[in-house]
Motif scaffolding. Structure first.
Motif, mmCIF file in Angstrom:
data_model
loop_
_atom_site.group_PDB
_atom_site.id
_atom_site.type_symbol
_atom_site.label_atom_id
_atom_site.label_comp_id
_atom_site.label_asym_id
_atom_site.label_seq_id
_atom_site.Cartn_x
_atom_site.Cartn_y
_atom_site.Cartn_z
ATOM 1 N N PRO A 230 0.810 -1.234 0.000
ATOM 2 C CA PRO A 230 0.000 0.000 0.000
ATOM 3 C C PRO A 230 0.834 1.270 0.000
ATOM 4 C CG PRO A 230 -0.073 -1.072 2.148
ATOM 5 C CD PRO A 230 0.604 -2.029 1.226
ATOM 6 N N GLU A 231 2.090 1.175 0.439
ATOM 7 C CA GLU A 231 2.931 2.365 0.487
ATOM 8 C C GLU A 231 3.561 2.689 -0.860
ATOM 9 O OE1 GLU A 231 5.582 -1.152 1.014
ATOM 10 O OE2 GLU A 231 3.580 -0.555 1.679
ATOM 11 N N ALA A 232 3.490 1.757 -1.818
ATOM 12 C CA ALA A 232 4.130 1.942 -3.114
ATOM 13 C C ALA A 232 3.122 2.444 -4.145
ATOM 14 C CB ALA A 232 4.757 0.631 -3.594
ATOM 15 N N SER A 233 3.651 3.202 -5.100
ATOM 16 C CA SER A 233 2.831 3.702 -6.201
ATOM 17 C C SER A 233 3.470 3.262 -7.512
ATOM 18 C CB SER A 233 2.735 5.229 -6.152
ATOM 19 O OG SER A 233 1.972 5.719 -7.226
ATOM 20 N N TYR A 234 2.667 2.731 -8.422
ATOM 21 C CA TYR A 234 3.149 2.224 -9.697
ATOM 22 C C TYR A 234 2.554 3.064 -10.821
ATOM 23 C CZ TYR A 234 4.114 -1.796 -6.707
ATOM 24 O OH TYR A 234 4.549 -2.602 -5.691
ATOM 25 N N GLU A 235 3.314 3.214 -11.898
ATOM 26 C CA GLU A 235 2.834 4.008 -13.032
ATOM 27 C C GLU A 235 2.281 3.101 -14.116
ATOM 28 O OE1 GLU A 235 4.581 7.847 -14.947
ATOM 29 O OE2 GLU A 235 5.354 6.162 -16.107
ATOM 30 N N GLY A 236 1.074 3.391 -14.528
ATOM 31 C CA GLY A 236 0.450 2.644 -15.601
ATOM 32 C C GLY A 236 0.213 3.526 -16.809
ATOM 33 N N THR A 237 0.132 2.906 -17.977
ATOM 34 C CA THR A 237 -0.153 3.613 -19.226
ATOM 35 C C THR A 237 -1.279 2.892 -19.943
ATOM 36 O OG1 THR A 237 2.177 4.266 -19.428
ATOM 37 C CG2 THR A 237 0.799 4.455 -21.388
ATOM 38 N N TYR A 251 -16.981 -0.623 -19.862
ATOM 39 C CA TYR A 251 -16.042 -0.800 -20.961
ATOM 40 C C TYR A 251 -14.702 -1.310 -20.438
ATOM 41 C CZ TYR A 251 -19.300 1.709 -23.938
ATOM 42 O OH TYR A 251 -20.410 2.078 -24.655
ATOM 43 N N PRO A 252 -14.204 -2.442 -20.968
ATOM 44 C CA PRO A 252 -12.883 -2.938 -20.547
ATOM 45 C C PRO A 252 -11.781 -1.954 -20.928
ATOM 46 C CG PRO A 252 -14.150 -4.664 -21.642
ATOM 47 C CD PRO A 252 -14.885 -3.379 -21.872
ATOM 48 N N VAL A 253 -10.922 -1.673 -19.980
ATOM 49 C CA VAL A 253 -9.772 -0.795 -20.194
ATOM 50 C C VAL A 253 -8.533 -1.520 -19.664
ATOM 51 C CG1 VAL A 253 -8.679 1.401 -19.590
ATOM 52 C CG2 VAL A 253 -11.136 1.316 -20.044
ATOM 53 N N GLU A 254 -7.466 -1.553 -20.454
ATOM 54 C CA GLU A 254 -6.228 -2.199 -20.038
ATOM 55 C C GLU A 254 -5.108 -1.175 -19.978
ATOM 56 O OE1 GLU A 254 -5.147 -5.503 -22.440
ATOM 57 O OE2 GLU A 254 -6.873 -6.724 -21.861
ATOM 58 N N MET A 255 -4.223 -1.365 -19.012
ATOM 59 C CA MET A 255 -3.051 -0.501 -18.900
ATOM 60 C C MET A 255 -1.829 -1.341 -18.596
ATOM 61 S SD MET A 255 -4.446 1.126 -15.422
ATOM 62 C CE MET A 255 -6.076 0.878 -16.113
ATOM 63 N N GLU A 256 -0.700 -0.875 -19.077
ATOM 64 C CA GLU A 256 0.569 -1.535 -18.821
ATOM 65 C C GLU A 256 1.197 -0.883 -17.599
ATOM 66 O OE1 GLU A 256 4.735 -1.704 -21.165
ATOM 67 O OE2 GLU A 256 2.986 -2.420 -22.302
ATOM 68 N N VAL A 257 1.620 -1.718 -16.646
ATOM 69 C CA VAL A 257 2.125 -1.219 -15.367
ATOM 70 C C VAL A 257 3.556 -1.692 -15.179
ATOM 71 C CG1 VAL A 257 1.755 -1.138 -12.865
ATOM 72 C CG2 VAL A 257 -0.208 -1.327 -14.414
ATOM 73 N N GLY A 258 4.462 -0.758 -14.900
ATOM 74 C CA GLY A 258 5.846 -1.113 -14.626
ATOM 75 C C GLY A 258 6.015 -1.573 -13.190
ATOM 76 N N ASN A 259 6.792 -2.626 -12.995
ATOM 77 C CA ASN A 259 7.048 -3.121 -11.648
ATOM 78 C C ASN A 259 8.085 -2.252 -10.955
ATOM 79 O OD1 ASN A 259 6.070 -5.088 -9.860
ATOM 80 N ND2 ASN A 259 6.438 -6.728 -11.345
ATOM 81 N N VAL A 260 8.121 -2.312 -9.632
ATOM 82 C CA VAL A 260 9.054 -1.537 -8.823
ATOM 83 C C VAL A 260 10.036 -2.498 -8.164
ATOM 84 C CG1 VAL A 260 9.293 -0.012 -6.827
ATOM 85 C CG2 VAL A 260 7.386 0.298 -8.417
ATOM 86 N N SER A 261 11.317 -2.217 -8.298
ATOM 87 C CA SER A 261 12.341 -3.087 -7.730
ATOM 88 C C SER A 261 12.175 -3.196 -6.215
ATOM 89 C CB SER A 261 13.732 -2.536 -8.062
ATOM 90 O OG SER A 261 14.741 -3.342 -7.490
ATOM 91 N N GLY A 262 12.203 -4.424 -5.730
ATOM 92 C CA GLY A 262 12.049 -4.672 -4.301
ATOM 93 C C GLY A 262 10.611 -4.809 -3.857
ATOM 94 N N LYS A 263 9.670 -4.383 -4.710
ATOM 95 C CA LYS A 263 8.248 -4.489 -4.383
ATOM 96 C C LYS A 263 7.499 -4.979 -5.618
ATOM 97 C CE LYS A 263 8.460 -0.956 -0.797
ATOM 98 N NZ LYS A 263 7.972 0.350 -0.304
ATOM 99 N N GLU A 264 8.025 -6.086 -6.164
ATOM 100 C CA GLU A 264 7.464 -6.622 -7.401
ATOM 101 C C GLU A 264 6.083 -7.229 -7.171
ATOM 102 O OE1 GLU A 264 10.476 -7.323 -6.317
ATOM 103 O OE2 GLU A 264 11.929 -6.700 -7.850
ATOM 104 N N LEU A 265 5.164 -6.807 -8.020
ATOM 105 C CA LEU A 265 3.822 -7.395 -7.999
ATOM 106 C C LEU A 265 3.825 -8.669 -8.831
ATOM 107 C CD1 LEU A 265 1.825 -4.106 -8.601
ATOM 108 C CD2 LEU A 265 2.017 -5.347 -6.441
ATOM 109 N N LYS A 266 2.917 -9.560 -8.529
ATOM 110 C CA LYS A 266 2.805 -10.819 -9.258
ATOM 111 C C LYS A 266 1.459 -10.881 -9.976
ATOM 112 C CE LYS A 266 5.764 -13.377 -6.045
ATOM 113 N NZ LYS A 266 6.889 -13.487 -7.012
ATOM 114 N N ALA A 267 1.449 -11.634 -11.056
ATOM 115 C CA ALA A 267 0.207 -11.807 -11.803
ATOM 116 C C ALA A 267 -0.850 -12.447 -10.914
ATOM 117 C CB ALA A 267 0.458 -12.676 -13.035
ATOM 118 N N GLY A 268 -2.073 -11.934 -11.010
ATOM 119 C CA GLY A 268 -3.181 -12.443 -10.208
ATOM 120 C C GLY A 268 -3.476 -11.596 -8.996
#
Length: 356
Positions: A230-237, A251-268
């Motif tokens: 919750p303390e991390a913020s990720y940038e999506g496009t 309406y379905p909307v998709e965005m690409e999100v960059g991971n953050v080193s040390g706080k990598e998110l996982k699929a799902g």
């Protein structure tokens, strides 16, 4: 004699009591009649709201689940036994990296034979072409040897491809998420070998209502958060906005999100997209109760002087008990929010409590 007097007094008292009750009822009925008459001919009490425009942020939130930017299941392209397996589940691989070797003795022999045949036909082709210039062979013989040479060349290239397929290479960079084979296993074309996922970047898919999707565009930057960090913020496009909504007008909307080193998110994992408007817009809202027969009617009453006037408006989005007005009202107008059931166009009205 006494009994006669007593009965006389009782009778007189009863008559007096009945006359008094009849007179009281008459006065009460007259009062009710006067009240009804006054109500029917008097002003209708109403509640009002002064219309004003205020800064309104178009920002909103949408939730969804992260998915890998790329994922695939690698299938064997040739037959043979696995002689070396170079990765395991969880291994990080680069595109083009060797991840397994398949016994290629037979296909290597086929390649050698194909090369020898190609070399021989190349010599024959050159000899026939030279002989044709002196009239030693016909054009048909030259064409036939050229055809045989082209077929041999294709066979040699195919054999080389089969040899190359014995070196199993990662088609994308990512992580071996699932391994389906072990060293020593015999493969046939189409055998599933690995699931590879690329989570260096993620996709977040969300559903956006029709009233808000019109404010979005491809390439727009979006702040993304997750309950996991919750303390991390990720940038999506934003990379995709559906041209057609579902039955709920989402309406379905998709965005690409960059991971953050040390706080990598996982699929799902669960994520939230924060869609923020660059500036707050001046917006006009009125109470939902102001509409006659519901918001879809687009009809309200406004107070002009001391009378009610019906007016058509253009309703926008509904937020809680407030409705956006996109046309038909001006700032400073007085909208009637209660008492419309007793109104017709031109009915005199009075504000309850005397406040206007």
């Amino acid at each position: 004699m006494k009994k006669f007097i007593i009965w006389g007094l009782v009778t007189v008292g009863a008559v007096v009591l009945i006359m008094w009750k009849l007179n009281a009822n008459k006065k009460a009925n007259e009062a009710k009649t006067a009240f009804v008459k006054e109500s029917n001919s008097g002003d209708v009490p109403v509640l009002i709201q002064r219309v004003s425009t205020n800064d309104f942020s178009q920002g909103f939130l949408a939730n969804g689940n992260f998915a890998p930017i790329r994922e695939l299941s690698y299938l064997a392209e040739t037959s043979g036994r696995i002689t070396r397996l170079l990765v395991d589940e969880g291994s990080v691989v680069k595109q083009g990296q060797a991840i397994a070797y398949i016994d290629g003795q037979i296909v290597s022999t086929d390649l050698s034979a194909a090369k020898a045949n190609l070399d021989q036909l190349r010599v024959d082709k050159e000899r026939y072409e030279a002989a044709f210039k002196t009239g030693g062979v016909t054009q048909k013989q030259v064409d036939d040897v050229k055809l045989q040479y082209d077929i041999a060349k294709s066979n040699y290239e195919a054999a080389g491809r089969r040899v190359s397929d014995t070196y199993v290479k990662a088609p994308i960079s990512g992580v071996i998420n699932k391994k389906y084979v072990e060293q020593g296993a015999y493969l046939s074309p189409g055998t599933k070998m690995f699931d590879i996922v690329d989570v260096s970047r993620l996709k977040l898919a969300v559903a956006v209502p029709e009233s808000q999707v019109v404010t979005l565009k491809k390439g727009q930057k979006v702040k993304v958060t997750s309950n996991v960090f919750p303390e991390a913020s990720y940038e999506g496009t934003i990379t995709f906005i559906a041209a057609k909504g579902d039955n709920s007008l989402n309406y379905p909307v998709e965005m690409e999100v960059g991971n953050v080193s040390g706080k990598e998110l996982k699929a799902g994992m669960y994520g939230t997209a924060h869609f923020e408007a660059p500036t707050a817009a001046k917006t006009m809202f009125i109470a939902r109760t102001a509409f006659v027969g519901g918001v879809s009617s687009n009809e309200i009453y406004v107070m002009e002087g001391k009378v009610a006037k019906k007016r058509k408006v253009i309703a926008g989005q509904i937020i809680g008990d407030q409705v956006e007005i996109r046309g038909g009202l001006n700032e400073g107008d007085t909208v009637i929010t209660s008492g419309q059931i007793n109104l017709t166009d031109g009915t005199p009205v009075v504000v309850q409590g005397g406040n206007k």
